[in-house]
Design an enzyme around this catalytic site. Structure first.
Site, mmCIF file in Angstrom:
data_model
loop_
_atom_site.group_PDB
_atom_site.id
_atom_site.type_symbol
_atom_site.label_atom_id
_atom_site.label_comp_id
_atom_site.label_asym_id
_atom_site.label_seq_id
_atom_site.Cartn_x
_atom_site.Cartn_y
_atom_site.Cartn_z
ATOM 1 N N GLY A 56 28.310 0.282 -2.913
ATOM 2 C CA GLY A 56 29.346 0.754 -3.763
ATOM 3 C C GLY A 56 30.632 0.767 -2.683
ATOM 4 O O GLY A 56 30.524 1.216 -1.340
ATOM 5 N N CYS A 140 31.138 9.406 -10.270
ATOM 6 C CA CYS A 140 31.844 9.897 -9.265
ATOM 7 C C CYS A 140 32.746 10.910 -9.918
ATOM 8 O O CYS A 140 33.109 10.584 -11.007
ATOM 9 C CB CYS A 140 32.722 8.823 -8.494
ATOM 10 S SG CYS A 140 31.793 7.482 -8.242
ATOM 11 N N ILE A 201 19.132 3.618 -14.681
ATOM 12 C CA ILE A 201 19.975 5.001 -14.451
ATOM 13 C C ILE A 201 20.336 5.061 -13.030
ATOM 14 O O ILE A 201 19.748 4.304 -12.112
ATOM 15 C CB ILE A 201 19.003 6.155 -14.723
ATOM 16 C CG1 ILE A 201 17.822 6.387 -14.014
ATOM 17 C CG2 ILE A 201 18.909 6.188 -16.002
ATOM 18 C CD1 ILE A 201 17.180 7.664 -14.114
ATOM 19 N N GLY A 253 15.441 2.341 -11.917
ATOM 20 C CA GLY A 253 14.630 3.621 -11.621
ATOM 21 C C GLY A 253 13.198 3.690 -11.607
ATOM 22 O O GLY A 253 12.432 3.413 -12.302
ATOM 23 N N GLY A 254 12.822 3.594 -10.101
ATOM 24 C CA GLY A 254 11.745 3.651 -9.710
ATOM 25 C C GLY A 254 10.725 2.354 -9.866
ATOM 26 O O GLY A 254 9.576 2.476 -9.838
HETATM 27 C C1 FMN Z 1 20.356 5.514 -0.492
HETATM 28 C C2 FMN Z 1 20.855 5.133 -1.794
HETATM 29 C C3 FMN Z 1 22.080 4.761 -1.753
HETATM 30 C C4 FMN Z 1 22.819 4.594 -2.937
HETATM 31 N N1 FMN Z 1 24.055 4.077 -3.108
HETATM 32 C C5 FMN Z 1 24.679 3.948 -4.320
HETATM 33 C C6 FMN Z 1 25.925 3.082 -4.573
HETATM 34 O O1 FMN Z 1 26.648 3.177 -3.515
HETATM 35 N N2 FMN Z 1 26.297 2.949 -5.907
HETATM 36 C C7 FMN Z 1 25.539 3.005 -6.891
HETATM 37 O O2 FMN Z 1 25.903 2.962 -7.963
HETATM 38 N N3 FMN Z 1 24.364 3.516 -6.651
HETATM 39 C C8 FMN Z 1 23.671 3.835 -5.499
HETATM 40 N N4 FMN Z 1 22.522 4.267 -5.601
HETATM 41 C C9 FMN Z 1 21.399 4.444 -6.720
HETATM 42 C C10 FMN Z 1 20.662 3.239 -6.856
HETATM 43 O O3 FMN Z 1 21.463 2.044 -7.054
HETATM 44 C C11 FMN Z 1 19.783 3.255 -8.273
HETATM 45 O O4 FMN Z 1 20.594 3.272 -9.180
HETATM 46 C C12 FMN Z 1 18.866 4.486 -8.031
HETATM 47 O O5 FMN Z 1 18.451 4.663 -6.561
HETATM 48 C C13 FMN Z 1 17.648 4.267 -8.774
HETATM 49 O O6 FMN Z 1 16.847 3.415 -8.578
HETATM 50 P P1 FMN Z 1 15.437 3.525 -7.727
HETATM 51 O O7 FMN Z 1 14.517 4.697 -8.045
HETATM 52 O O8 FMN Z 1 14.830 1.991 -8.086
HETATM 53 O O9 FMN Z 1 16.029 3.588 -6.139
HETATM 54 C C14 FMN Z 1 21.640 4.538 -4.218
HETATM 55 C C15 FMN Z 1 20.348 4.927 -4.027
HETATM 56 C C16 FMN Z 1 19.994 5.223 -2.742
HETATM 57 C C17 FMN Z 1 18.480 5.511 -2.770
#
Ligand code: FMN
Length: 316
Positions: A56, A140, A201, A253-254
């Site tokens: 981001g 945000c 999500i 998500g996951g």
């Molecule tokens: C360390 C970390 C940093 C993240 N930074 C952002 C971000 O900058 N902007 C954003 O929209 N989502 C951010 N996310 C959310 C992820 O893009 C994603 O939506 C969320 O982790 C769910 O997917 P996952 O279970 O595959 O990790 C971040 C997630 C993690 C774990």
């Protein structure tokens, strides 16, 4: 012999459409879990990705929250990074050349404290070579509205979407927060606001406590839960949103395996993003592209598009 580029003949056909953006396969990397892609260049073949979504970006650089900022939880992790990033100007001058050279679609994830900030970041990205799309993080706080997250209020979510859409010269994907009681209300509001697609999500709000110190584990007290622990919630929300809007939906998500990715496509997602799993296996996205390709071949599918939204709910 004359060369004919008959795109119908691509086999296996993994192409999907995110509105006007056609991508080579449905696998993208999720924002914040893949840096600015270069960090992964020696760990995997970046060219295999359907698209890359970068960390981001805000108008000004952000230092993020103090540590500890990450803690492992059962089947997942909590993070409170605090949206640390280099800011839009340094992103363009230091990161975009490399990203543009990858020749894969680059989607820039943006965030802001106000409508004006979202608009200004978008304006600075206009005409920047290599930017194929914008993903708008609406999880945000809106400082003008007492810190209520944009993504928890349908009218604020629509207003951000409209502001970005009016300024952007590329397709706009809006990323929803799951921390709401009815996600379809927010999804419909951003669709009405002009979003070209919806991703979901973002993380679920959670916390962890250290029993010895009786203090929160994260310095920020609360953080965002991600990883396999959230997959059933994400899948349910993707299914609900895909059934409520007519623009493309991207599932997040996951997701850790090919099977996880295929479940999201059946639930109605046109593409998926891989987040936390990148920390465990940096090649996971490439492996899932290979897995989806094998699935299309084994199942003799005309294309991966043919299973999108193919979930059977009723008997027969
Ligand atoms: C360390 C970390 C940093 C993240 N930074 C952002 C971000 O900058 N902007 C954003 O929209 N989502 C951010 N996310 C959310 C992820 O893009 C994603 O939506 C969320 O982790 C769910 O997917 P996952 O279970 O595959 O990790 C971040 C997630 C993690 C774990």
């Amino acid at each position: 012999m004359e060369f004919v580029d008959n795109r119908e003949d691509i086999f296996p056909d993994l192409r999907v459409n995110i509105g006007s953006l056609e991508i080579a396969n449905p696998v993208m990397t999720a924002s914040g879990t893949f840096g600015y892609a270069r960090e992964f260049e020696n760990l995997m073949n970046l060219h295999r990705l359907g698209a890359v979504i970068v960390k981001g970006i805000s108008l000004h650089p952000r230092p993020g929250n103090p540590p500890p900022r990450i803690v492992e939880t059962a089947c997942g992790m909590l993070n409170a990074i605090g949206l640390q990033n280099v800011g839009v100007d340094r992103f363009i001058s230091e990161k975009m050349d490399y990203l543009a050279g990858l020749n894969i679609p680059v989607i820039v994830n943006i965030l802001g404290d106000s409508l004006a900030e979202y608009r200004e970041i978008t304006e600075r990205l206009v005409g920047v070579p290599g930017v194929a799309g914008i993903e708008v993080n609406i999880s945000c706080p809106n400082v003008k509205k007492g810190g209520v997250a944009f993504g928890t209020d349908p009218s604020m979510a629509a207003a951000v979407t409209k502001a970005v859409k009016e300024s952007a010269d590329v397709p706009v994907m809006v990323k929803l927060s799951p921390n709401v009681s009815d996600i379809t209300l927010v999804a419909r509001a951003v669709e009405d606001g002009g979003a070209d697609s919806i991703s979901l999500i973002n993380t679920l709000i959670g916390m962890a406590i250290d029993l010895k110190t009786r203090r929160p584990v994260l310095a920020n007290v609360i953080g965002g839960l991600s990883g396999p622990a959230i997959k059933p919630v994400a899948l349910r929300m993707v299914y609900q949103v895909a059934s409520s809007v007519s623009i493309p939906v991207i599932g997040i998500g996951g997701i850790e395996t090919t099977e996880d990715a295929l479940e999201f496509l059946l639930a109605g997602a046109s593409a998926i993003q891989i987040g936390t799993a990148n920390f465990i296996n940096p090649r996971v996205s490439e492996e899932i592209v290979e897995g989806i390709s094998k699935y299309v071949v084994d199942e003799k599918l005309p294309s991966i598009r043919s299973i999108i939204g193919g979930l059977s709910i009723n008997d027969g």
